[in-house]
Design a protein around this motif. Structure first.
Motif, PDB file in Angstrom:
ATOM      1  N   LYS A 513       0.839  -1.206   0.000  1.00  0.00           N
ATOM      2  CA  LYS A 513       0.000   0.000   0.000  1.00  0.00           C
ATOM      3  C   LYS A 513       0.870   1.250   0.000  1.00  0.00           C
ATOM      4  N   GLU A 514       1.909   1.228   0.793  1.00  0.00           N
ATOM      5  CA  GLU A 514       2.821   2.370   0.865  1.00  0.00           C
ATOM      6  C   GLU A 514       3.708   2.455  -0.381  1.00  0.00           C
ATOM      7  N   PHE A 515       4.206   1.315  -0.808  1.00  0.00           N
ATOM      8  CA  PHE A 515       5.155   1.240  -1.930  1.00  0.00           C
ATOM      9  C   PHE A 515       4.516   1.714  -3.238  1.00  0.00           C
ATOM     10  N   CYS A 516       3.232   1.429  -3.402  1.00  0.00           N
ATOM     11  CA  CYS A 516       2.547   1.721  -4.680  1.00  0.00           C
ATOM     12  C   CYS A 516       1.570   2.885  -4.587  1.00  0.00           C
ATOM     13  N   LYS A 517       1.640   3.662  -3.521  1.00  0.00           N
ATOM     14  CA  LYS A 517       0.596   4.659  -3.265  1.00  0.00           C
ATOM     15  C   LYS A 517       0.528   5.755  -4.326  1.00  0.00           C
ATOM     16  N   ASP A 518       1.631   6.044  -5.003  1.00  0.00           N
ATOM     17  CA  ASP A 518       1.643   7.108  -6.016  1.00  0.00           C
ATOM     18  C   ASP A 518       1.367   6.583  -7.423  1.00  0.00           C
ATOM     19  N   GLY A 519       1.041   5.296  -7.524  1.00  0.00           N
ATOM     20  CA  GLY A 519       0.805   4.715  -8.846  1.00  0.00           C
ATOM     21  C   GLY A 519       2.073   4.415  -9.610  1.00  0.00           C
ATOM     22  N   THR A 520       3.213   4.464  -8.910  1.00  0.00           N
ATOM     23  CA  THR A 520       4.501   4.140  -9.530  1.00  0.00           C
ATOM     24  C   THR A 520       5.245   3.167  -8.622  1.00  0.00           C
ATOM     25  N   MET A 521       6.328   2.595  -9.147  1.00  0.00           N
ATOM     26  CA  MET A 521       7.158   1.699  -8.338  1.00  0.00           C
ATOM     27  C   MET A 521       8.622   2.027  -8.581  1.00  0.00           C
ATOM     28  N   ASP A 522       9.341   2.211  -7.472  1.00  0.00           N
ATOM     29  CA  ASP A 522      10.754   2.567  -7.532  1.00  0.00           C
ATOM     30  C   ASP A 522      11.459   1.740  -6.454  1.00  0.00           C
ATOM     31  N   CYS A 523      12.383   0.878  -6.865  1.00  0.00           N
ATOM     32  CA  CYS A 523      13.010  -0.037  -5.896  1.00  0.00           C
ATOM     33  C   CYS A 523      13.809   0.705  -4.827  1.00  0.00           C
ATOM     34  N   THR A 524      14.224   1.953  -5.109  1.00  0.00           N
ATOM     35  CA  THR A 524      14.977   2.710  -4.107  1.00  0.00           C
ATOM     36  C   THR A 524      14.069   3.224  -2.990  1.00  0.00           C
ATOM     37  N   MET A 525      12.755   3.071  -3.144  1.00  0.00           N
ATOM     38  CA  MET A 525      11.810   3.496  -2.105  1.00  0.00           C
ATOM     39  C   MET A 525      11.367   2.338  -1.222  1.00  0.00           C
ATOM     40  N   ALA A 526      11.896   1.138  -1.470  1.00  0.00           N
ATOM     41  CA  ALA A 526      11.464  -0.044  -0.712  1.00  0.00           C
ATOM     42  C   ALA A 526      11.796   0.076   0.773  1.00  0.00           C
ATOM     43  N   ALA A 527      12.968   0.616   1.102  1.00  0.00           N
ATOM     44  CA  ALA A 527      13.358   0.729   2.514  1.00  0.00           C
ATOM     45  C   ALA A 527      12.400   1.638   3.274  1.00  0.00           C
ATOM     46  N   ARG A 528      12.048   2.767   2.672  1.00  0.00           N
ATOM     47  CA  ARG A 528      11.118   3.688   3.332  1.00  0.00           C
ATOM     48  C   ARG A 528       9.735   3.045   3.490  1.00  0.00           C
ATOM     49  N   ALA A 529       9.291   2.344   2.447  1.00  0.00           N
ATOM     50  CA  ALA A 529       7.985   1.688   2.508  1.00  0.00           C
ATOM     51  C   ALA A 529       7.969   0.612   3.601  1.00  0.00           C
ATOM     52  N   LEU A 530       9.053  -0.158   3.711  1.00  0.00           N
ATOM     53  CA  LEU A 530       9.129  -1.185   4.751  1.00  0.00           C
ATOM     54  C   LEU A 530       9.137  -0.532   6.133  1.00  0.00           C
ATOM     55  N   HIS A 531       9.891   0.541   6.273  1.00  0.00           N
ATOM     56  CA  HIS A 531       9.974   1.260   7.554  1.00  0.00           C
ATOM     57  C   HIS A 531       8.583   1.711   8.002  1.00  0.00           C
ATOM     58  N   LYS A 532       7.814   2.290   7.080  1.00  0.00           N
ATOM     59  CA  LYS A 532       6.466   2.772   7.417  1.00  0.00           C
ATOM     60  C   LYS A 532       5.507   1.618   7.688  1.00  0.00           C
ATOM     61  N   ARG A 549       7.951  -8.152  14.701  1.00  0.00           N
ATOM     62  CA  ARG A 549       8.067  -7.309  13.500  1.00  0.00           C
ATOM     63  C   ARG A 549       9.515  -6.912  13.205  1.00  0.00           C
ATOM     64  N   ALA A 550      10.415  -7.187  14.143  1.00  0.00           N
ATOM     65  CA  ALA A 550      11.808  -6.753  13.993  1.00  0.00           C
ATOM     66  C   ALA A 550      12.606  -7.622  13.028  1.00  0.00           C
ATOM     67  N   MET A 551      12.047  -8.785  12.650  1.00  0.00           N
ATOM     68  CA  MET A 551      12.846  -9.697  11.812  1.00  0.00           C
ATOM     69  C   MET A 551      12.897  -9.276  10.345  1.00  0.00           C
ATOM     70  N   PHE A 552      12.049  -8.336   9.921  1.00  0.00           N
ATOM     71  CA  PHE A 552      12.027  -7.914   8.522  1.00  0.00           C
ATOM     72  C   PHE A 552      13.114  -6.871   8.274  1.00  0.00           C
ATOM     73  N   ILE A 553      13.953  -7.111   7.271  1.00  0.00           N
ATOM     74  CA  ILE A 553      15.029  -6.159   6.970  1.00  0.00           C
ATOM     75  C   ILE A 553      15.090  -5.879   5.474  1.00  0.00           C
ATOM     76  N   HIS A 554      15.638  -4.720   5.148  1.00  0.00           N
ATOM     77  CA  HIS A 554      15.869  -4.343   3.757  1.00  0.00           C
ATOM     78  C   HIS A 554      17.368  -4.398   3.458  1.00  0.00           C
ATOM     79  N   ILE A 555      17.708  -5.011   2.325  1.00  0.00           N
ATOM     80  CA  ILE A 555      19.100  -5.118   1.881  1.00  0.00           C
ATOM     81  C   ILE A 555      19.218  -4.464   0.506  1.00  0.00           C
ATOM     82  N   GLY A 556      20.217  -3.614   0.340  1.00  0.00           N
ATOM     83  CA  GLY A 556      20.463  -3.049  -0.989  1.00  0.00           C
ATOM     84  C   GLY A 556      20.151  -1.573  -1.079  1.00  0.00           C
ATOM     85  N   ILE A 557      19.842  -1.103  -2.296  1.00  0.00           N
ATOM     86  CA  ILE A 557      19.719   0.335  -2.537  1.00  0.00           C
ATOM     87  C   ILE A 557      18.345   0.882  -2.140  1.00  0.00           C
TER      88      ILE A 557
END
Length: 557
Positions: A513-532, A549-557
C-alpha cells in the motif's frame, strides 16, 4: 630459530629476523599455496602476539593467499568446506589491526578483501569485459580467452562419488580445474598490462569503496578478537572510527542470548528481546548515532554492514524500549548491505524504464518433507495483484499447483520484480543448500547462483530465515537474501528468523500500500515503505509486538 632466540634474549633484531623468515616463506612460490598460506597465518599469529610491526603485512598476505587457495577448489560447496579449515575471523582481525595503527581506510580495504570470499570468486568468473573490448580493439583475442575460461570455471562441477565415478576421474577433473584457474590467472595478469586496467579484479581501493556511501553513510560494525569498533564510511569525507564500549566477549554472550531467544519454540520472549536491544543500544549503537546526528537529519537513510557476531542482531531495532528512551528506528531508516562492493554493484545497474514485469509466486503446501500449510499465502498473492499499479506493471502469478522448482526458477529469471510467499529454510550444516520450498522440492541458493538475475530490481522474500546466514561463518554472508543481491537484485526484503504467517500477511499488505501509493514503483523506495509498514504494525488496531516485526530487513539500494 630466530623466534626462539627472541624468546630467550628479547633482542629486537631476532624478532625482526623471524618475521622476515615468515615473509620469505609466505612469498616462496615453489612451496605451493597451502604451505605458503600456513606460513603466513603463523606469521600473523606471532606478529600479533609480540606486537611486531609486520602484523598488517602478514594479514594482507594471508588474505591474498587464502583467496587464491580457495579459488583453486572446483565447486561452490567444496570451497565453503575448505574455508572452514581456516580462521573465520581473519578479515575482521586484519581490519582491527589496521584500526589500532590508525589507518581507517586500510581497515575498510582489508575487510572488503577478506569478507564474502565465495561471492567475490563467483563474481570474478562473470565479469564483463565490454569496456575493454571497446577501448582497445587489439585486446579482442584476450577478451575471448578470458570469457571462454570464465565460462568453463563458472560451470557447476561434481565433486562426489555418485554415479559410479572413480577416484581417478574425480582427481583428474580437480586437476583440470586447477589448470584452468592457473591459465585464467595468467590471462588476468595480461589484461592488467593494458592501459586503464592495471587494477582489473584486484581488491578495490578505499576511494572506490566509499562510492557505496553516496546516498547515505554506511556503518561497518567490526568485532575482532581484541576490540569492537564502528567505521562510518562517508562519500566525500574521511571515514570516522567509533570505538565501542562493548567487548568481544560481551558481544558474543549477548548474541548467544539473542539467538537462544529467537529460536524458542513459542517465539521470542518480549522481555528478553527488549533487554538485548537495550544492551546493544547502550554499548554499541548509541555512540554511532551520536556521530550520525552531527551529519544527518531525522528520517535520513543509513546502511549497516555488520561483521562477526554483529550479524546476529536486528541492528535497526536497537533502543531503550524499557524506559521509553531513544530508539534507532525513530531516528533513521536502516538498510543493510553484505559488503560495500555489493552496494556499489547494485547502484550500477540501470533502472527499469519500460513496463515492469512483476511475478508473485505462492507455495502454501509443498509436497516434500513435513511442512505445515501456510493459510495466508494465496490471500497474500491475491492482495498484491490488487495493490500493484497497472499499467505500468505486467503481473504474473504462480499458485501452489503451478509453483514447481523449475517453473519458479524460470519465472524469477523472466521477471525483474518478484515476490516469493512460501516456506524458507536456512541450512545450518550446508548454507548453500538454504532454500525456498516449492511444490516438488527445494529451490536452493545454489539454483539461484546458477540463474541469471543480473539487473533485477526488487525481491520480497515472504518466507522464514531468508537473511539469517551461517552462524559458524558469519562474514561469508551466505543466505538467500544476500545471494539474490550478490547475483544482481538491487533491492531485497528478507527475514532474520522464523515469521508468523498472519503477521507476514499484514506486513506485506501495509508495505505494498505504501510502496505503490503514487501509482509508480521505484526499488529505491522499498526501505522507506518497509519502515512505514513496520511502524504501522506497531500502532495499528492489531498491534504486533516488537519481537515479531523486527525480523524484517531491507538489503540493498
Amino acid at each position: 630459530m630466530s623466534l626462539a632466540l627472541w624468546r630467550n634474549q628479547h633482542t629486537t633484531q631476532y624478532l625482526d629476523d623471524a618475521m622476515d623468515h615468515y615473509r620469505a616463506a609466505a612469498q616462496c612460490a615453489p612451496a605451493g599455496l597451502l604451505q605458503r598460506l600456513q606460513s603466513s597465518l603463523q606469521w600473523v599469529e606471532d606478529a600479533e602476539e609480540h606486537q611486531q610491526a609486520s602484523a598488517l603485512d602478514a594479514y594482507a598476505q594471508s588474505l591474498q593467499l587464502l583467496d587464491s587457495h580457495i579459488s583453486a577448489t572446483s565447486s561452490v560447496s567444496s570451497r565453503h568446506q575448505v574455508k572452514k579449515h581456516f580462521p573465520p575471523d581473519l578479515s575482521v582481525n586484519a581490519a582491527s589491526c589496521a584500526l589500532r595503527l590508525g589507518d581507517v581506510c586500510r581497515a575498510v580495504e582489508l575487510l572488503e578483501q577478506g569478507r564474502a570470499l565465495h561471492w567475490a570468486q563467483i563474481a570474478r568468473f562473470r565479469t564483463s569485459l565490454d569496456d575493454l573490448h571497446l577501448r582497445d580493439p587489439r585486446a579482442e583475442m584476450l577478451v575471448k580467452r578470458f570469457r571462454d575460461l570464465s565460462a568453463m570455471l563458472n560451470k557447476p562441477v561434481q565433486t562426489s562419488f555418485d554415479e559410479g565415478r572413480s577416484v581417478t576421474t574425480i582427481e583428474a577433473e580437480a586437476q583440470h580445474y586447477r589448470d584452468l584457474v592457473e591459465e585464467w590467472n595468467k590471462v588476468v595478469e595480461e589484461i592488467r598490462t593494458l592501459e586503464g586496467f592495471s587494477r582489473f579484479l584486484l581488491p578495490p581501493l578505499f576511494r572506490d569503496l566509499r562510492e557505496a556511501a553516496r546516498e547515505g553513510p554506511v556503518i561497518i560494525l567490526i568485532a575482532s578478537k581484541v576490540l569492537c569498533d564502528a567505521v562510518i564510511v562517508l562519500h566525500m569525507q574521511l571515514p570516522i572510527r567509533v570505538q565501542l564500549q562493548i567487548t568481544p566477549r560481551e558481544l558474543h554472550d549477548l548474541a548467544r542470548k539473542h539467538l537462544s531467544n529467537i529460536r524458542h519454540s513459542d517465539g521470542p520472549d518480549y522481555n528478553i528481546f527488549v533487554e538485548v536491544m537495550g544492551s546493544l543500544w547502550r554499548e554499541a549503537i548509541s555512540p554511532v548515532v551520536t556521530e550520525l546526528k552531527k551529519l544527518l537529519g531525522k528520517g535520513s537513510r543509513i546502511w549497516w554492514c555488520p561483521t562477526s557476531f554483529f550479524t546476529a542482531f536486528p541492528i535497526h531495532s536497537a533502543g531503550e524500549y524499557a524506559c521509553g528512551g531513544q530508539v534507532l528506528s525513530k531516528l533513521f531508516i536502516s538498510s543493510y548491505t553484505p559488503s560495500l562492493h555489493a552496494l556499489n554493484k547494485a547502484r550500477t545497474y540501470t533502472k527499469t524504464t519500460s513496463d515492469i514485469k512483476f511475478a508473485a509466486i505462492g507455495q502454501a503446501e509443498p509436497s516434500f518433507a513435513s511442512w505445515k500449510p501456510l493459510h495466508y499465502v494465496h490471500p497474500e498473492v491475491d492482495e498484491i495483484e490488487k495493490l500493484l499499479p497497472t499499467p505500468p506493471v505486467l503481473f504474473t502469478k504462480l499458485t501452489s499447483s503451478e509453483s514447481t522448482k523449475q517453473q519458479a526458477l524460470r519465472t524469477l529469471q523472466d521477471h525483474q520484480w518478484f515476490h516469493l510467499s512460501c516456506h524458507g529454510k536456512q541450512d545450518l550444516e550446508e548454507p548453500f543448500n538454504s532454500h525456498f520450498a516449492m511444490r516438488d522440492g527445494p529451490l536452493s541458493l545454489l539454483d539461484i547462483i546458477d540463474a541469471n538475475l543480473s539487473g533485477h530490481e526488487f525481491a520480497f522474500l515472504s518466507a522464514c530465515e531468508t537473511a539469517m546466514g551461517d552462524r559458524s561463518a558469519p562474514d561469508e554472508v551466505i543466505h538467500l537474501a544476500a545471494g539474490l543481491q550478490f547475483m544482481g537484485v538491487k533491492s531485497v526484503i528478507g527475514t532474520l528468523w522464523s515469521v508468523d504467517d498472519k503477521v507476514t500477511y499484514n506486513l506485506v499488505l501495509a508495505f505494498y500500500k505504501e510502496f505503490c501509493k503514487d501509482g509508480t514503483m521505484d526499488c529505491t523506495m522499498a526501505a522507506r515503505a518497509l519502515h512505514k509498514a513496520i511502524t504501522s504494525l506497531a500502532n495499528g488496531k492489531d498491534k504486533v509486538p516488537l519481537q515479531h516485526r523486527a525480523m524484517f530487513i531491507h538489503i540493498g539500494i
